[in-house]
Design an enzyme around this catalytic site. Structure first.
Site, PDB file in Angstrom:
ATOM      1  CE  LYS A  59     -29.775   7.387  -9.461  1.00 56.15           C
ATOM      2  NZ  LYS A  59     -30.930   7.050 -10.368  1.00 56.15           N
ATOM      3  CB  CYS A  91       0.729   1.262   4.758  1.00 56.29           C
ATOM      4  SG  CYS A  91      -0.827   0.252   5.023  1.00 56.29           S
ATOM      5  CB  CYS A  98      -0.978  -0.167   1.190  1.00 56.09           C
ATOM      6  SG  CYS A  98      -1.676   1.545   1.614  1.00 56.09           S
ATOM      7  CG  HIS A 143      -4.235   3.239   4.045  1.00 60.59           C
ATOM      8  ND1 HIS A 143      -3.131   2.485   4.634  1.00 60.59           N
ATOM      9  CD2 HIS A 143      -4.651   4.300   5.080  1.00 60.59           C
ATOM     10  CE1 HIS A 143      -2.889   3.081   5.825  1.00 60.59           C
ATOM     11  NE2 HIS A 143      -3.679   4.027   6.111  1.00 60.59           N
ATOM     12  CG  HIS A 201     -23.678  17.133  -0.353  1.00 61.47           C
ATOM     13  ND1 HIS A 201     -25.249  17.241  -0.462  1.00 61.47           N
ATOM     14  CD2 HIS A 201     -23.233  18.353  -0.562  1.00 61.47           C
ATOM     15  CE1 HIS A 201     -25.172  18.666  -0.591  1.00 61.47           C
ATOM     16  NE2 HIS A 201     -24.117  19.073  -0.751  1.00 61.47           N
ATOM     17  CG  ASN A 251      -2.555  13.620  -5.485  1.00 65.18           C
ATOM     18  OD1 ASN A 251      -1.874  12.967  -6.340  1.00 65.18           O
ATOM     19  ND2 ASN A 251      -3.924  13.334  -5.513  1.00 65.18           N
ATOM     20  CG  ASN A 287     -13.339   9.600  -4.681  1.00 61.63           C
ATOM     21  OD1 ASN A 287     -14.423   9.834  -4.577  1.00 61.63           O
ATOM     22  ND2 ASN A 287     -12.234   9.800  -5.532  1.00 61.63           N
ATOM     23  CD  GLN A 306      -7.754  12.292  -4.338  1.00 58.67           C
ATOM     24  OE1 GLN A 306      -7.267  13.263  -4.649  1.00 58.67           O
ATOM     25  NE2 GLN A 306      -8.301  11.133  -4.634  1.00 58.67           N
ATOM     26  CB  SER A 362      -6.663   4.313  -6.503  1.00 57.81           C
ATOM     27  OG  SER A 362      -6.220   5.643  -5.658  1.00 57.81           O
ATOM     28  CG  HIS A 378      -4.228  -1.233   4.461  1.00 61.53           C
ATOM     29  ND1 HIS A 378      -3.676  -0.484   3.217  1.00 61.53           N
ATOM     30  CD2 HIS A 378      -5.063  -2.119   3.819  1.00 61.53           C
ATOM     31  CE1 HIS A 378      -4.083  -1.027   2.201  1.00 61.53           C
ATOM     32  NE2 HIS A 378      -4.904  -2.089   2.655  1.00 61.53           N
ATOM     33  CG  HIS A 431      -7.089   8.114   0.933  1.00 62.70           C
ATOM     34  ND1 HIS A 431      -7.615   6.588   0.618  1.00 62.70           N
ATOM     35  CD2 HIS A 431      -7.231   8.521  -0.198  1.00 62.70           C
ATOM     36  CE1 HIS A 431      -7.654   6.606  -0.656  1.00 62.70           C
ATOM     37  NE2 HIS A 431      -7.578   7.792  -1.314  1.00 62.70           N
TER      38      HIS A 431
HETATM   39  P1  H2U Z   1      -8.358   7.917  -4.562  1.00 63.35           P
HETATM   40  O1  H2U Z   1      -8.882   8.966  -3.308  1.00 63.35           O
HETATM   41  O2  H2U Z   1      -9.301   8.276  -5.449  1.00 63.35           O
HETATM   42  O3  H2U Z   1      -8.203   6.649  -3.841  1.00 63.35           O
HETATM   43  O4  H2U Z   1      -7.038   8.555  -5.079  1.00 63.35           O
HETATM   44  C1  H2U Z   1      -5.891   8.637  -4.190  1.00 63.35           C
HETATM   45  C2  H2U Z   1      -4.820   9.705  -4.437  1.00 63.35           C
HETATM   46  O5  H2U Z   1      -3.685   9.359  -4.304  1.00 63.35           O
HETATM   47  C3  H2U Z   1      -4.994   9.902  -6.217  1.00 63.35           C
HETATM   48  O6  H2U Z   1      -5.266  11.250  -6.449  1.00 63.35           O
HETATM   49  C4  H2U Z   1      -2.666  10.033  -5.167  1.00 63.35           C
HETATM   50  C5  H2U Z   1      -3.401   9.907  -6.596  1.00 63.35           C
HETATM   51  O7  H2U Z   1      -2.860  10.894  -7.358  1.00 63.35           O
HETATM   52  N1  H2U Z   1      -1.454   9.163  -5.015  1.00 63.35           N
HETATM   53  C6  H2U Z   1      -0.304   9.741  -4.742  1.00 63.35           C
HETATM   54  O8  H2U Z   1      -0.131  11.025  -4.318  1.00 63.35           O
HETATM   55  N2  H2U Z   1       0.866   9.018  -4.521  1.00 63.35           N
HETATM   56  C7  H2U Z   1       0.805   7.668  -4.819  1.00 63.35           C
HETATM   57  O9  H2U Z   1       2.064   7.114  -4.559  1.00 63.35           O
HETATM   58  C8  H2U Z   1      -0.236   6.849  -5.354  1.00 63.35           C
HETATM   59  C9  H2U Z   1      -1.470   7.835  -5.485  1.00 63.35           C
HETATM   60 ZN    ZN Z   2      -2.193   1.131   3.563  1.00 62.70          ZN
END
Ligand code: H2U
Ligand code: ZN
Length: 338
Positions: free
Chosen positions: A311, A53, A50, A164, A298, A75, A153, A168, A161, A113, A166
Site C-alpha cells: 500500500k 551479529c 552483519c 538481524h 501498534h 546507536n 522496523n 530501536q 537496514s 541473525h 532487533h
Molecule cells: P533499522 O532498525 O532501521 O534497521 O536501523 C538500525 C539502526 O542501527 C540504525 O538506527 C544503527 C543505525 O543507526 N547502527 C549502529 O548503531 N551501528 C552500526 O554499526 C550500523 C547501524
Molecule cells: Zn546478524
C-alpha cells in the site's frame, strides 16, 4: 439501505481523533503499479558481514561482545544526543525551533541473525520483554527524558537496514506527535467519562469479536475499527496499566505469547517473513502518574494484497485523509483464518 461492508464511509480513530476513509467496493480494482522484489532468501544463523551479529565490528569500529541473549548498545548514528544544550528559537510565532536532547539505542533480540519474533522460543521472547522493561525504566528515569519510544522496523520494505532481528529505542525530552494525539484523547476520555478509553474499546472488541485476531489471558490483538494499513493490528493489555513496567510476571509472558502469535499469523498470510513497523505506546516518563494511559502496541505492515504489492500512502492520503479498501473486519477474518 447502507451496506457497511460495501459502501464508502469514514471511521473515527478515537485514539488519535482523526478520520479514515473506507472504500470496500474498491478492492476489485486492477493493479498495474509497482511490484516489490521478493524478500531476500533465507538468512544464515550467523552473517560475518552483519554489524549486529556477536563478535562482529560495527560501522564505528566498536566490536560487539560475544553475546548469548539480548544485546543493547547506544546507536552509533543516534538521531538524538544526551548532551544537547537546551535552546529555543521563535521568529514571529511562525519560525519556531527547539533543541532536543535524547538518547537512541539498538536492542538485538538474540545472537541469531535469522531468528525473528515469530520463530523465537517463548522463553527467549520473554527475555526480550524483560529487556524492553529494563530499558523503559532505565532511560525513562533520566530527568531530561519524557518519552521512551521502543519500535521495530522489520524487513527491507519498511526501511530496516539489517535483517538481524532487533529494535530501536529513541527517547527524548518532549512528547512525539503520535503520543501527543493519543495523550489528548485518553485524557479527554478520562475527564469526560471517568474511565479508560482503551479499556472500554477492548471490552467492545471482546464482545463484538469481528475484529479480534488473537487473545490470551493478558492481551488481545485486533485490527482496530479505525485501522489505516490493510493488515494493521493493535495489541492491548486486558488489565489497565500505563506502561510495560507495570506488567506482572505472568503478563510479561502473556505479551511474549501474543506477539509471537500475531507475527506468526502475519508470516502465514502471504508466506513470507512479514514486514512491519511495530512499537509500544505507553505513558510519558515525565514523573506524572498518567492514569489515562493504557499500554498498547501498534503493528503497521505495508503489504496490501500479496508479498509483493504494498500500500502506498500517497495522493489523497497525503493531501487529505488516509484511505483503505479492505474493511478491518475482512482483514481480521483473513488473519484469523490462517
Ligand atoms: P533499522 O532498525 O532501521 O534497521 O536501523 C538500525 C539502526 O542501527 C540504525 O538506527 C544503527 C543505525 O543507526 N547502527 C549502529 O548503531 N551501528 C552500526 O554499526 C550500523 C547501524
Ligand atoms: Zn546478524
Amino acid at each position: 439501505m447502507f451496506d457497511w461492508k460495501q459502501d464508502p464511509h469514514r471511521r473515527w480513530n478515537a485514539l488519535t481523533a482523526e478520520w479514515v476513509l473506507v472504500s470496500p467496493h474498491r478492492t476489485q480494482r486492477p493493479w498495474l503499479g509497482q511490484v516489490e522484489p521478493p524478500a531476500a532468501a533465507v538468512q544464515p544463523e550467523y552473517d560475518p558481514e552483519c554489524y549486529l551479529c556477536p563478535g562482529n565490528a560495527r560501522a564505528g569500529g566498536v566490536r560487539n561482545p560475544d553475546y548469548a541473549s539480548t544485546f543493547v548498545f547506544d546507536n552509533d548514528f543516534a538521531a538524538l544526543r544526551p548532551a544537547t544544550p537546551v535552546d529555543r528559537f521563535d521568529r514571529g510565532g511562525l519560525l519556531i525551533a527547539e533543541s532536543e536532547p535524547g538518547l537512541c539505542r539498538v536492542l538485538c533480540f538474540s545472537p541469531r541473525h535469522n531468528l525473528t519474533i515469530a520463530n523465537m522460543a517463548p522463553a527467549d521472547l520473554r527475555t526480550v520483554v524483560d529487556a524492553w522493561v529494563e530499558q523503559f525504566v532505565e532511560i525513562g528515569a533520566h530527568p531530561a527524558i519524557d518519552y521512551v519510544q521502543i519500535f521495530e522496523n522489520r524487513g527491507a520494505m519498511m526501511g530496516a537496514s539489517n535483517p538481524h532481528p532487533h529494535c530501536q529505542i529513541w527517547s527524548n525530552r518532549t512528547l512525539p506527535n503520535e503520543i501527543l494525539k493519543e495523550q489528548a484523547s485518553q485524557a479527554a476520555w478520562r475527564g469526560r467519562r471517568g474511565n479508560c478509553l482503551l479499556c472500554e474499546y477492548a471490552d467492545i472488541e471482546r464482545s463484538e469479536r469481528s475484529r479480534l485476531v488473537e487473545e490470551n489471558q493478558d492481551f488481545l490483538a485486533v485490527v482496530p475499527f479505525w485501522a489505516v494499513w490493510p493488515f494493521e493490528t493493535m495489541v492491548v493489555s486486558r488489565r489497565h496499566l500505563s506502561g510495560i513496567d507495570r506488567l506482572s510476571d505472568a503478563e510479561r509472558n502473556g505479551l511474549a505469547d501474543i506477539l509471537k502469535r500475531v507475527t506468526a499469523r502475519y508470516d502465514r498470510l502471504f508466506g513470507v517473513s512479514f514486514p512491519y513497523t511495530m512499537g509500544f505506546h505507553q505513558r510519558p516518563t515525565d514523573g506524572q502518574d498518567h492514569p489515562e494511559w493504557h499500554l498498547h502496541a501498534h503493528f503497521y505492515p505495508p503489504l496490501l494484497r500479496s508479498a509483493t504489492v504494498r500500500k502506498f500512502m500517497v495522493g489523497y492520503e497525503m493531501l487529505a485523509t488516509p484511505q483503505r479498501d479492505i474493511t478491518p473486519e475482512a482483514a481480521a477474518e483473513r488473519l484469523r483464518a490462517l
